[in-house]
Design a protein around this motif. Structure first.
Motif, PDB file in Angstrom:
ATOM      1  N   CYS A  45      38.223  38.893  45.322  1.00  0.00           N
ATOM      2  CA  CYS A  45      39.056  38.320  46.382  1.00  0.00           C
ATOM      3  C   CYS A  45      40.500  38.776  46.194  1.00  0.00           C
ATOM      4  O   CYS A  45      40.926  39.089  45.079  1.00  0.00           O
ATOM      5  N   HIS A  68      35.301  33.730  42.584  1.00  0.00           N
ATOM      6  CA  HIS A  68      34.839  32.518  43.268  1.00  0.00           C
ATOM      7  C   HIS A  68      33.954  32.830  44.471  1.00  0.00           C
ATOM      8  O   HIS A  68      33.609  31.945  45.225  1.00  0.00           O
ATOM      9  N   GLU A  69      33.615  34.117  44.657  1.00  0.00           N
ATOM     10  CA  GLU A  69      32.739  34.485  45.785  1.00  0.00           C
ATOM     11  C   GLU A  69      31.441  34.978  45.166  1.00  0.00           C
ATOM     12  O   GLU A  69      31.356  36.128  44.770  1.00  0.00           O
ATOM     13  N   GLU A 154      31.806  33.142  51.222  1.00  0.00           N
ATOM     14  CA  GLU A 154      33.075  32.416  51.069  1.00  0.00           C
ATOM     15  C   GLU A 154      34.192  32.966  51.973  1.00  0.00           C
ATOM     16  O   GLU A 154      34.762  32.208  52.769  1.00  0.00           O
TER      17      GLU A 154
END
Ligand SMILES: [Zn+2]
Length: 345
Positions: A45, A68-69, A154
């Motif tokens: 990201c 976080h993806e 996400e």
């Protein structure tokens, strides 16, 4: 001291620029409400890049595993977890820690809970083999949706929230997206799905990313979008999505939007502004921020991806082993690829 069951992880170990390296970490222990996910793929990201280049504006809990993806298979379940079993395919939301008692969480807006802490900055993220995930974060991934694509749920949810929930859009609206990063392109795609007539604006060096946006039927514009904004009736665009990583693009948004129009701001930029907001008043503009996403958005985005309505393949510039994180980060940082995807080793 030896680490039990070590695996390689992309670790952001301090606040100085460039403080990212591969480290061996132990396999996480899970709590009663958690599952252990074996990561299949994890997207890089813009915020991972910002922590790497140390120009982020949020608090980071160093050292932390980035990422976080992500999505993967469930390999272990805590004793309170219901509705899931070993081998299930899942993607995870990003709010790893929320205060269950906060009024926002109780309203389903846990993404806006001030105590929220996300993967990759607040708790260890997924640029490694195993990640501990609270089961409330999980969403099922249909078998026909590959993890290389599913891991991008996400950013698609960020775009969905910015365009659908936090903006006003009707079929036939003229929509301008500022900034052709992943979020900008996905916002443009969402606006197309909503029936908008969509353009995306970037700089000369963004040509590659603008061309990818064009594959979705979005009009690419280098530089000034005033002419496109005013093409229909001379008044400006109905909706501006500001997805650029600097604050001063808000000034451009205020110029391009038509009277009584809407600006949805999803791009971050810590710099203070130095211009007048009077056009906001004079033109009766709605200025709306958009942050993160929540449960119903995830379910809808996964459905859109699984049925092929939302295809993220054009934005994926390649898949790298996490040990080659540097090349994957660098290519994205330079704008040579829109989105880099990693695979644990
Ligand atoms: Zn992200």
């Amino acid at each position: 001291m030896s680490i039990p069951n070590p695996s390689a992880a992309v670790v952001n170990f301090g606040p100085e620029k460039g403080s990212v390296e591969i480290r061996e970490i132990a396999r996480p222990e899970i709590g009663d409400d958690d599952i252990l996910l074996e990561v299949a793929n994890v997207g890089v990201c813009g915020s991972d890049l910002h922590q790497w280049t140390a120009d982020h504006s949020w608090h980071v809990n160093y050292p932390v595993v980035l990422g976080h993806e992500f999505g993967g298979h469930i390999i272990q379940l805590g004793k309170n977890v219901r509705g899931w079993k070993e081998g299930d395919r899942a993607v995870s939301e990003t709010a790893a820690i929320v205060n269950a008692d906060s009024p926002l969480t109780r309203s389903g807006l846990y993404n806006l809970d001030p105590d929220r802490k996300g993967f990759g900055y607040g708790v260890n993220g997924a640029m490694t083999k195993y990640v501990r995930v609270p089961s409330r974060c999980l969403h099922r991934v249909p078998d026909n949706l590959a993890f290389e694509q599913a891991c991008l749920t996400e950013p698609c949810c960020v775009a969905y929230n910015a365009v659908v929930n936090n903006a006003r859009i009707q079929p036939g609206d003229r929509v301008i997206v500022l900034g052709p990063g992943t979020i900008g392109i996905l916002c443009a795609v969402m606006a197309k799905l909503c029936g908008g007539d969509v353009a995306i604006v970037g700089l000369e060096q963004d040509k590659h990313r603008l061309n990818i946006a064009a594959q979705y039927g979005v009009t690419p514009i280098v530089g000034d979008a005033t002419e496109w904004a005013k093409q229909r009736d001379g008044l400006g665009a109905d909706l501006i999505i500001d997805a650029a990583g600097i604050s001063k693009t808000l000034q451009i948004a205020l110029q391009l939007v038509r009277p009584n129009g809407h600006i949805s701001k999803v791009g971050w930029g810590p710099q203070p502004l130095n211009f007048s907001l009077d056009p906001l008043v004079q033109k009766n503009i709605t200025l709306q921020g958009s942050f993160s996403h929540n449960w119903p958005i995830w379910e809808r985005v996964i459905a859109l991806m699984a049925q092929g309505t939302l295809d993220v393949r054009p934005i994926i510039g390649g898949v790298w082993a996490i040990t080659d994180w540097h090349e994957a980060f660098e290519k994205m940082h330079k704008g040579e690829v829109v989105k880099s995807v990693l695979k644990p080793v």
